[in-house]
Design a protein around this motif. Sequence first.
Motif, PDB file in Angstrom:
ATOM      1  N   ILE A 205       0.846  -1.203   0.000  1.00  0.00           N
ATOM      2  CA  ILE A 205       0.000   0.000   0.000  1.00  0.00           C
ATOM      3  C   ILE A 205       0.883   1.255   0.000  1.00  0.00           C
ATOM      4  N   ALA A 206       1.922   1.261   0.873  1.00  0.00           N
ATOM      5  CA  ALA A 206       2.790   2.445   0.986  1.00  0.00           C
ATOM      6  C   ALA A 206       3.526   2.708  -0.326  1.00  0.00           C
ATOM      7  N   VAL A 207       4.127   1.662  -0.884  1.00  0.00           N
ATOM      8  CA  VAL A 207       4.909   1.830  -2.119  1.00  0.00           C
ATOM      9  C   VAL A 207       3.990   2.195  -3.291  1.00  0.00           C
ATOM     10  N   GLY A 208       2.842   1.499  -3.372  1.00  0.00           N
ATOM     11  CA  GLY A 208       1.901   1.730  -4.480  1.00  0.00           C
ATOM     12  C   GLY A 208       1.351   3.146  -4.499  1.00  0.00           C
ATOM     13  N   ALA A 209       1.208   3.757  -3.325  1.00  0.00           N
ATOM     14  CA  ALA A 209       0.693   5.134  -3.277  1.00  0.00           C
ATOM     15  C   ALA A 209       1.824   6.149  -3.435  1.00  0.00           C
ATOM     16  N   ALA A 210       3.011   5.827  -2.879  1.00  0.00           N
ATOM     17  CA  ALA A 210       4.102   6.812  -2.842  1.00  0.00           C
ATOM     18  C   ALA A 210       4.585   7.209  -4.241  1.00  0.00           C
ATOM     19  N   ILE A 211       4.747   6.235  -5.132  1.00  0.00           N
ATOM     20  CA  ILE A 211       5.345   6.544  -6.440  1.00  0.00           C
ATOM     21  C   ILE A 211       4.431   7.468  -7.277  1.00  0.00           C
ATOM     22  N   PRO A 212       3.151   7.121  -7.472  1.00  0.00           N
ATOM     23  CA  PRO A 212       2.315   8.048  -8.266  1.00  0.00           C
ATOM     24  C   PRO A 212       2.073   9.408  -7.608  1.00  0.00           C
ATOM     25  N   VAL A 213       1.963   9.434  -6.252  1.00  0.00           N
ATOM     26  CA  VAL A 213       1.782  10.729  -5.578  1.00  0.00           C
ATOM     27  C   VAL A 213       3.031  11.588  -5.793  1.00  0.00           C
ATOM     28  N   ALA A 214       4.216  10.967  -5.647  1.00  0.00           N
ATOM     29  CA  ALA A 214       5.473  11.697  -5.868  1.00  0.00           C
ATOM     30  C   ALA A 214       5.534  12.220  -7.302  1.00  0.00           C
ATOM     31  N   PHE A 215       5.091  11.391  -8.249  1.00  0.00           N
ATOM     32  CA  PHE A 215       5.113  11.805  -9.657  1.00  0.00           C
ATOM     33  C   PHE A 215       4.225  13.028  -9.875  1.00  0.00           C
ATOM     34  N   LEU A 216       3.021  12.994  -9.274  1.00  0.00           N
ATOM     35  CA  LEU A 216       2.088  14.123  -9.429  1.00  0.00           C
ATOM     36  C   LEU A 216       2.652  15.399  -8.806  1.00  0.00           C
ATOM     37  N   VAL A 217       3.273  15.252  -7.617  1.00  0.00           N
ATOM     38  CA  VAL A 217       3.835  16.424  -6.924  1.00  0.00           C
ATOM     39  C   VAL A 217       5.019  16.982  -7.717  1.00  0.00           C
ATOM     40  N   LEU A 218       5.934  16.098  -8.145  1.00  0.00           N
ATOM     41  CA  LEU A 218       7.122  16.543  -8.898  1.00  0.00           C
ATOM     42  C   LEU A 218       6.715  17.214 -10.217  1.00  0.00           C
ATOM     43  N   GLN A 219       5.600  16.755 -10.766  1.00  0.00           N
ATOM     44  CA  GLN A 219       5.108  17.342 -12.023  1.00  0.00           C
ATOM     45  C   GLN A 219       4.695  18.807 -11.825  1.00  0.00           C
ATOM     46  N   LYS A 220       4.298  19.151 -10.583  1.00  0.00           N
ATOM     47  CA  LYS A 220       3.826  20.509 -10.283  1.00  0.00           C
ATOM     48  C   LYS A 220       4.963  21.446  -9.853  1.00  0.00           C
ATOM     49  N   VAL A 221       6.099  20.854  -9.437  1.00  0.00           N
ATOM     50  CA  VAL A 221       7.233  21.674  -8.987  1.00  0.00           C
ATOM     51  C   VAL A 221       8.081  22.046 -10.215  1.00  0.00           C
ATOM     52  N   PRO A 222       8.281  23.356 -10.462  1.00  0.00           N
ATOM     53  CA  PRO A 222       9.008  23.762 -11.676  1.00  0.00           C
ATOM     54  C   PRO A 222      10.394  23.117 -11.800  1.00  0.00           C
ATOM     55  N   ALA A 223      11.094  22.985 -10.653  1.00  0.00           N
ATOM     56  CA  ALA A 223      12.455  22.452 -10.695  1.00  0.00           C
ATOM     57  C   ALA A 223      12.501  20.984 -11.126  1.00  0.00           C
ATOM     58  N   THR A 224      11.443  20.244 -10.862  1.00  0.00           N
ATOM     59  CA  THR A 224      11.464  18.801 -11.168  1.00  0.00           C
ATOM     60  C   THR A 224      10.537  18.420 -12.324  1.00  0.00           C
ATOM     61  N   LYS A 225       9.886  19.427 -12.884  1.00  0.00           N
ATOM     62  CA  LYS A 225       8.944  19.136 -13.959  1.00  0.00           C
ATOM     63  C   LYS A 225       9.645  18.447 -15.143  1.00  0.00           C
ATOM     64  N   GLY A 226      10.863  18.918 -15.453  1.00  0.00           N
ATOM     65  CA  GLY A 226      11.630  18.347 -16.562  1.00  0.00           C
ATOM     66  C   GLY A 226      11.951  16.876 -16.330  1.00  0.00           C
ATOM     67  N   LEU A 227      12.250  16.550 -15.070  1.00  0.00           N
ATOM     68  CA  LEU A 227      12.583  15.165 -14.728  1.00  0.00           C
ATOM     69  C   LEU A 227      11.380  14.243 -14.977  1.00  0.00           C
ATOM     70  N   THR A 228      10.188  14.719 -14.559  1.00  0.00           N
ATOM     71  CA  THR A 228       8.993  13.885 -14.753  1.00  0.00           C
ATOM     72  C   THR A 228       8.696  13.696 -16.241  1.00  0.00           C
ATOM     73  N   GLU A 229       9.009  14.731 -17.026  1.00  0.00           N
ATOM     74  CA  GLU A 229       8.788  14.600 -18.472  1.00  0.00           C
ATOM     75  C   GLU A 229       9.760  13.589 -19.078  1.00  0.00           C
ATOM     76  N   GLN A 230      10.984  13.552 -18.495  1.00  0.00           N
ATOM     77  CA  GLN A 230      12.003  12.624 -18.975  1.00  0.00           C
ATOM     78  C   GLN A 230      11.602  11.171 -18.661  1.00  0.00           C
TER      79      GLN A 230
END
Lengths: 493, 55
Positions: free
Chosen positions: A432-457
Motif C-alpha cells: 500500500i505504501a509503495v503503491g501510493a508513494a510513487i504516483p503521488v510523488a510523480f504528481l507532486v514533482l510534475q507541479k514543482v518547476p524544478a522537477t517538472k523536466g525530470l517527470t517529463e524525462q
Amino acid sequence: MSNFTILDGGIVGVYLLATMIAGIMVRKYVGKVEDFLIAGREMNLYLGIASLAATEFGIVTCMYTAQNGYQFGFAGATPGIIMAAAMYFVGATGFCVRPLRDAGVMTIPELFERRFGKRVRWSAGVVIVLGGLLNMGVFLRTGGEFLVLVCGFDVRYLEISMTVLLLAVAVYTVLGGMLSVLVTDFLQFIVMSVGLILVTILILTQVGWGTLTATVAKHYGEGGFNPFVHPNMGWQYVLFNVFLNLAAVLTWQTTIARLLAAKDTKTGLGVYKGTSFFFVCRFLIPGIWGIAALAVVAPDAVGGNTLHAMPHYLSTMVPAGLLGILVAAMLAADMSTDSSYMITWASVIYNDILAPFRKKVMSERRGLLWNRMIVSLIGIFLLLYGLWYPLEGDLWTYLGVTGTIYLSSMSVLLIACCYWKKANSWGAAAAIAVGAAIPVAFLVLQKVPATKGLTEQIGPYYSGIATYVAAGAAMVVGSLLKPGDAIAIGGTR
Amino acid sequence: MMAEHWFWLLLTAACVIWYSTITVFVAVKGMKDIRGMLERLAKKAAGTEDDRAGE
C-alpha cells in the motif's frame, strides 16, 4: 457557431425530467444500508450490464478517448482492447472476483481485514478513496467543457452548468443510493447508446472510412495504426495499460460494486463477460470522433488544446435535433458516472474508513443518514476540486496516474489475498505504501518547476510500470520478512 | 499498413453492430430485471415489517 437549437434544448429537458422522476421514485425501496450501498444484492444480469456500461462511460471518457484518437490515431484505442480482454478473462475464469463475491463482503477492504487485519482494511480504504476522488475530481470540469463547446454556450456558464448537473445527480443519489443509480443507469444506458451509435454512423457516412484512415496515415504514419511503433506510445505504453486495465478490472470500485450488488456470483461474472466488448466500443467509437475531428479541425482552431477538438467539431457537424439527442446522451453518460462514483466511494468511506470509529452497532436509520451525508460531502468536494485543479498533460494519463495510487496496491493485495498463502499484513502494508508513494510523488514533482523536466524525462508510463512492479515486490518482501501466519480467506487468527 | 486498416475496419464494424444489438437486447431484458428487483425488495421490506410486528 453551434447547431444547438430550442428543439435540442427540449429533448435534453425531457430526458433530464424522466431521469429525475425515475431516480427519486425508487427511494421508497431503500430501507437498509445494504439496499442503499449495494441494492440489497438484487441486481440481475442485464441491468448489471446496462449499469456497468453506463457508469464506465462518462463525458470525461468520451473526451479522453476522443483525445486519444486525435493524438494517436486508431492506436489510441489500444487500452480499450486490453481492457475488454481483461474483463472477459476475469469474467470467464472468476480470477480473484469469484472468491471476492463468495466472501459476501460489501467492499474490497472488508475482505482484506479477514486476511491482513483491521489496520490494513483502514489503510486500503484510505488509498482507495484518495485515488478515486483525485481521479473523479476532473470529471465535472471536463464534462462542463464538452457541454459548453457543443451547445455553443458562453464559457462563463461552465461552472453553473456543472453545479446544476451535480445537484441533480446528488438529489437522486442521496435519496435512493445504489437503487436509484441502477435504475437511472438503465435509462441513461439507452439514451447514451442511441446518441453514440447515431453520431458514429453519421460520421462514418459523412467523413468516410477512406478519409479517416488517410488522415491517420498522414499525421502519424504506421504508428497511427500500431501502438508499438507510435513515437509517443511504444511497448511501455502497452505494458502500462496491461497492468492498469487488469488492476482496474479486478479492483476499480465502480466495477466491483456491480459484482457485489449482483444477486449471485454467476450473475456477477456474467456482467463481466457481457460488458467486456463494450470496452472496445468505449475507446474506438469516440476515438473515431477524434480522428474525424483531426481530419476537419486544425490544432490552431482549438488553441492547441487537443481535448477540445472533438466537441468543437461535433458542434458544427451534427445537425439540430440529433445534437439534442447527442447532448442528452452525453448528459446521461455523465450523470450515470457521477452518481455511481459518488455512491461507490461513499460505501468505502462508510464501511471501511469510518468503521473503527463506530463504538457500537449503528441503527439502519442512522447508517442511512451517515451514507447520505457522505454522498453529499463527496459532491461538494467534486465541485471545489473540479473548479481549481489545473490539468497537465493528456487526460487518460492523468486518470491512469491517479488511479494507480490505489489500483497498483489493491490489485496486488487482492491477488495475494486470494491465492498466496504466505501473504500477510507486513506485505500488505508495504505494498500500500509503495503503491501510493510513487504516483503521488510523480504528481507532486510534475507541479514543482524544478522537477517538472525530470517527470517529463521519465514519463508516466515508466513511472506507472515501476509502481505495479514495486507494489508486487513490496508484498513479497514484506510478507517474507514477517514469520508465517498464513490463514485462508474467511478464517480467523 | 493495409492489413492494419482491415483490422481497424473490422473492429469498427463489430463495435457498431454489437453495440446496436446489445442496446436493444439490454433495453428489453433490463426492464424485466428492474421490475423483478423492485418486487423482491418490496417483498423483503414487507417481510421485515411482519417480523417487527410479530416481536
